[in-house]
Design a protein around this motif. Structure first.
Motif, PDB file in Angstrom:
ATOM      1  N   MET B   1       0.746  -1.193  -0.009  1.00 23.21           N
ATOM      2  CA  MET B   1      -0.054  -0.126  -0.078  1.00 23.21           C
ATOM      3  C   MET B   1       1.008   1.278   0.038  1.00 23.21           C
ATOM      4  O   MET B   1       1.797   1.421   0.960  1.00 23.21           O
ATOM      5  N   ASP B   4       2.434   3.352   3.127  1.00 25.64           N
ATOM      6  CA  ASP B   4       2.251   2.681   4.428  1.00 25.64           C
ATOM      7  C   ASP B   4       3.517   2.659   5.143  1.00 25.64           C
ATOM      8  O   ASP B   4       4.552   2.947   4.793  1.00 25.64           O
ATOM      9  N   THR B   5       3.446   2.420   6.252  1.00 28.60           N
ATOM     10  CA  THR B   5       4.590   2.721   7.387  1.00 28.60           C
ATOM     11  C   THR B   5       4.483   1.454   8.230  1.00 28.60           C
ATOM     12  O   THR B   5       3.487   1.043   8.820  1.00 28.60           O
ATOM     13  N   ALA B   6       5.776   0.991   8.575  1.00 26.72           N
ATOM     14  CA  ALA B   6       5.961   0.107   9.501  1.00 26.72           C
ATOM     15  C   ALA B   6       6.573   0.384  10.918  1.00 26.72           C
ATOM     16  O   ALA B   6       6.641  -0.147  11.716  1.00 26.72           O
ATOM     17  N   HIS B   7       6.404   1.905  11.059  1.00 26.49           N
ATOM     18  CA  HIS B   7       6.965   2.602  12.245  1.00 26.49           C
ATOM     19  C   HIS B   7       8.555   2.324  12.632  1.00 26.49           C
ATOM     20  O   HIS B   7       9.032   1.236  11.966  1.00 26.49           O
ATOM     21  N   ARG B   8       9.139   3.436  13.224  1.00 25.80           N
ATOM     22  CA  ARG B   8      10.473   3.215  13.364  1.00 25.80           C
ATOM     23  C   ARG B   8      10.639   2.081  14.393  1.00 25.80           C
ATOM     24  O   ARG B   8       9.825   1.436  15.340  1.00 25.80           O
ATOM     25  N   LEU B   9      12.089   1.503  14.556  1.00 23.02           N
ATOM     26  CA  LEU B   9      12.483   0.525  15.767  1.00 23.02           C
ATOM     27  C   LEU B   9      12.986   0.984  16.998  1.00 23.02           C
ATOM     28  O   LEU B   9      13.566   1.995  16.820  1.00 23.02           O
ATOM     29  N   GLU B  11      14.530  -0.327  20.810  1.00 21.62           N
ATOM     30  CA  GLU B  11      15.182  -1.448  21.374  1.00 21.62           C
ATOM     31  C   GLU B  11      14.463  -1.404  22.902  1.00 21.62           C
ATOM     32  O   GLU B  11      13.994  -0.519  23.395  1.00 21.62           O
ATOM     33  N   SER B  27      12.973  -5.872  20.578  1.00 23.89           N
ATOM     34  CA  SER B  27      12.487  -4.805  19.918  1.00 23.89           C
ATOM     35  C   SER B  27      11.122  -4.750  19.529  1.00 23.89           C
ATOM     36  O   SER B  27      10.503  -5.447  19.523  1.00 23.89           O
ATOM     37  N   HIS B  29       8.510  -2.078  16.899  1.00 22.19           N
ATOM     38  CA  HIS B  29       8.243  -0.957  16.082  1.00 22.19           C
ATOM     39  C   HIS B  29       7.086  -0.228  16.611  1.00 22.19           C
ATOM     40  O   HIS B  29       5.871  -0.425  17.096  1.00 22.19           O
ATOM     41  N   ALA B  31       5.409   4.469  16.436  1.00 21.24           N
ATOM     42  CA  ALA B  31       5.258   5.782  15.918  1.00 21.24           C
ATOM     43  C   ALA B  31       6.240   6.775  16.919  1.00 21.24           C
ATOM     44  O   ALA B  31       6.935   7.401  16.492  1.00 21.24           O
ATOM     45  N   ASP B  32       5.936   6.460  18.147  1.00 22.77           N
ATOM     46  CA  ASP B  32       6.697   7.275  19.357  1.00 22.77           C
ATOM     47  C   ASP B  32       6.739   6.380  20.270  1.00 22.77           C
ATOM     48  O   ASP B  32       6.679   5.413  20.705  1.00 22.77           O
ATOM     49  N   MET B  35       3.900   4.868  22.494  1.00 22.87           N
ATOM     50  CA  MET B  35       3.531   3.440  21.819  1.00 22.87           C
ATOM     51  C   MET B  35       4.416   2.629  21.949  1.00 22.87           C
ATOM     52  O   MET B  35       4.040   1.412  21.942  1.00 22.87           O
ATOM     53  N   SER B  58      16.383   2.645  18.153  1.00 22.18           N
ATOM     54  CA  SER B  58      17.572   1.840  17.879  1.00 22.18           C
ATOM     55  C   SER B  58      18.714   2.558  17.233  1.00 22.18           C
ATOM     56  O   SER B  58      19.832   2.070  17.492  1.00 22.18           O
ATOM     57  N   SER B  59      18.317   3.545  16.689  1.00 17.27           N
ATOM     58  CA  SER B  59      19.472   4.386  15.811  1.00 17.27           C
ATOM     59  C   SER B  59      19.856   5.083  16.815  1.00 17.27           C
ATOM     60  O   SER B  59      21.147   5.664  16.357  1.00 17.27           O
TER      61      SER B  59
END
Lengths: 334, 96
Positions: B1, B4-9, B11, B27, B29, B31-32, B35, B58-59
């Motif tokens: 789609m 579409d987003t899988a959101h950030r990762l 830990e 870990s 996924h 959005a903030d 969450m 994670s970054s």
């Protein structure tokens, strides 16, 4: 050099020859580590074949947990009592969690979870063929917990010793939870088997339909399993498909007897010399048919996954928009 | 789609009980951060496995590399005088 914990490496190369040209010195070092029983961690050097076999195996495993929610979810609203409903809800939630543990482990190999999910939705990824069979009666929920989770425990107990650390750790976590799954299933079967003649017949019918697909869960015979040698050599697996299948049968025969149900195999007999329960030949034509997409529910399962994913798109978009707005407000206030 | 987003990762670190150190659980996924914390609770603490959770993008984590393990930790290994066994005490005296 410092590195990011999760470092995307991009899509997995499709070239089957990849790994043929590994540096022989590093490969020898890697295999010596495996031989010493050391655990391989995400950023350790590993042959490309090892990485790709793990991505294949772990993502299939994660997909199986996720698709596995569908046949059981089918009965949540029709569970016969509140006690059964609470148990089943908790079990299905666990399966979602198991999928997430393993996707998380797979991502440490440099793939993106979203790519793996897209492969599942596109129908190009495999998952355990058992979940392509329908759950026709309440007794099927008992049979799944008892047999399918029982088979999964046999397999996952071995995988908890896998050479790849993140996979092994996910399995340890999962194994602790699977025992609840198996017991809730076996309790359902035992209750039905001790109930009215109709309930008893329902339990036997569920066993009849789920027995052979459960044996197929361990995969093809060792001689027909193209990946087994490599997985065993690198200690991702410690036992062969046939060894694990035999262990499951040996454990399950006594459990069926204890609740007076009959395993649907006229060839089943105990071998005093080997201490094994020998069993009849599996219908491999059926196995390959279901694996290749022609089982009773393959299309239905994928359609349900796609619908769930698409229906959730607005929620993901809303969560991103909410996060972005709060981030910009926080930025403005600072 | 599209879009579409899988959101950030993120830990996830959990503290199994009060007084114990946090350890890496896995870990999620999200959005903030809020969450991420809720997902971490649902995924990693369904059976009272933790009394506290940390989530970290994670970054934001920097780590040593396995290949550097030898030289990177070397400065600690050649300092035996950091260990109690390095120091002599008269026999028969109870130091601890």
């Amino acid at each position: 050099m410092p590195y990011q914990v999760h470092e995307p490496k991009g899509p997995t190369p499709r070239d089957e020859r990849a790994g043929a040209s590994e540096d022989p010195r590093r490969l020898a070092e890697f295999e010596a580590r495996i031989a010493r029983g050391e655990t391989i961690e995400p950023k350790d050097w590993m042959p490309e074949r090892y990485r790709r076999q793990l991505i294949r195996m772990m993502s299939q495993h994660a997909h199986s947990e996720v698709v596995g929610m569908l046949p059981e979810g089918n009965w949540i609203t029709r569970a016969p009592t509140l006690r059964r409903k609470m148990g089943l809800l908790a079990k299905v939630q666990d399966e979602a969690g198991h999928g997430l543990y393993i996707y998380c482990g797979t991502e440490t190999l440099g793939v993106d979870r979203n790519d793996l999910i897209q492969q599942l939705l596109a129908g190009t990824a495999k998952y355990s063929s058992i979940f392509n069979y329908p759950t026709l009666t309440w007794a099927d929920i008992g049979a799944i917990g008892w047999l399918v989770d029982g088979a999964a425990i046999v397999n996952q107990t071995m995988l908890a010793k896998a050479s790849y650390g993140p996979y092994a750790r996910a399995m340890v976590r999962i194994c602790k939870e699977e025992n609840f799954h198996k017991r809730q299933g076996y309790e359902i079967m035992a209750t039905l088997a001790a109930g009215t003649p109709e309930q008893r017949a329902m339990a036997q019918d569920a066993l009849n339909r789920w027995w052979w697909p459960s044996l197929m869960m361990f995969g093809p015979h060792d001689k027909d399993s193209p990946n087994s040698d490599e997985l065993l050599r690198w200690k991702v697996k410690q036992k062969t498909n046939d060894e694990l299948r035999q262990r499951f049968v040996n454990l399950t025969v006594a459990q069926a007897k204890a609740i007076n149900l009959t395993i649907p195999d006229p060839d089943l007999r105990y071998n005093e010399a080997t201490k094994n329960w020998e069993f009849g030949e599996i219908d491999w034509d059926e196995f390959w048919r279901v694996v290749k997409g022609d089982g009773p529910c393959n299309r239905e399962r994928l359609a349900a996954r796609r619908k769930a994913h698409d229906d959730g798109a607005w929620v993901r978009a809303a969560a991103e928009a909410y996060a972005a707005r709060h981030a910009s407000r926080a930025g403005a206030a600072a | 789609m599209p879009g579409d987003t899988a959101h950030r990762l993120w830990e996830v670190f959990t503290q199994p009980e009060g007084g114990k150190p946090f350890e890496h659980a896995g870990s999620v996924h999200a959005a903030d951060a809020e969450m991420a914390l809720q997902h971490a609770r649902d995924v990693y603490t369904r059976r009272g496995e933790a009394v506290n959770i940390w989530v970290v993008p994670s970054s934001a984590i920097t780590a040593s590399t396995p290949g550097d393990a030898g030289p990177f930790f070397e400065p600690g290994n050649d300092k035996p005088y950091r260990h109690p066994q390095f120091y002599k005490v008269p026999s028969g005296v109870r130091v601890f």
